[in-house]
Motif scaffolding. Structure first.
Motif, PDB file in Angstrom:
ATOM      1  N   ARG A 103       0.836  -1.210   0.000  1.00  0.00           N
ATOM      2  CA  ARG A 103       0.000   0.000   0.000  1.00  0.00           C
ATOM      3  C   ARG A 103       0.863   1.250   0.000  1.00  0.00           C
ATOM      4  N   GLN A 157     -10.831  -5.544  -2.835  1.00  0.00           N
ATOM      5  CA  GLN A 157     -11.063  -4.556  -1.773  1.00  0.00           C
ATOM      6  C   GLN A 157      -9.958  -3.497  -1.701  1.00  0.00           C
ATOM      7  N   PRO A 158      -8.681  -3.872  -1.622  1.00  0.00           N
ATOM      8  CA  PRO A 158      -7.661  -2.820  -1.560  1.00  0.00           C
ATOM      9  C   PRO A 158      -7.600  -1.981  -2.840  1.00  0.00           C
ATOM     10  N   GLU A 188     -10.418   0.468  -2.630  1.00  0.00           N
ATOM     11  CA  GLU A 188     -10.102   1.521  -1.660  1.00  0.00           C
ATOM     12  C   GLU A 188      -9.204   2.588  -2.268  1.00  0.00           C
ATOM     13  N   TYR A 191     -11.480   4.657  -4.433  1.00  0.00           N
ATOM     14  CA  TYR A 191     -12.332   5.484  -3.578  1.00  0.00           C
ATOM     15  C   TYR A 191     -11.549   6.663  -2.998  1.00  0.00           C
ATOM     16  N   THR A 192     -10.310   6.416  -2.583  1.00  0.00           N
ATOM     17  CA  THR A 192      -9.471   7.494  -2.064  1.00  0.00           C
ATOM     18  C   THR A 192      -9.322   8.590  -3.111  1.00  0.00           C
ATOM     19  N   GLN A 242     -13.016  10.413  -3.640  1.00  0.00           N
ATOM     20  CA  GLN A 242     -13.807  10.898  -2.511  1.00  0.00           C
ATOM     21  C   GLN A 242     -13.891  12.418  -2.416  1.00  0.00           C
TER      22      GLN A 242
END
Length: 94
Positions: free
Chosen positions: A7, A71-72, A75, A78-79, A82
């Motif tokens: 990440r 999922q990651p 994310e 989405y980051t 947002q």
């Protein structure tokens, strides 16, 4: 499969990119001069496509069936979106 070290390698782009030339653009819209290069518009590009950790994760998910990576990767996307009122208006229809 996806650790904190992976990440931390991900660099989210500070701006959206034109799908024709991959240069910064407003909300991922095509530049006028790029209309002939791509039929896409409003493209969400969260990370540079050449990031190896992302390439590897997408390959594992698509071709090796490693669904845990959805999922990651979601994310990360989405980051990116947002803070974008444009995309949330699109999603909510308002």
């Amino acid at each position: 499969m996806w650790c904190e070290v992976c990440r931390e390698k991900v660099e989210i782009l500070p701006s959206y990119q034109c799908p024709g030339c991959f240069k910064p653009s407003v909300e991922g819209m095509k530049h006028d001069e790029c209309r002939e290069r791509s039929h896409l518009d409003g493209l969400v590009t969260a990370v540079p496509w050449e990031q190896q950790v992302i390439k590897d994760a997408i390959h594992l998910m698509k071709y090796e069936g490693v669904g845990e990576l959805a999922q990651p990767l979601a994310e990360i996307l989405y980051t990116k979106i947002q803070g974008s009122s444009f995309f949330f208006q699109f999603l909510t229809g308002k």
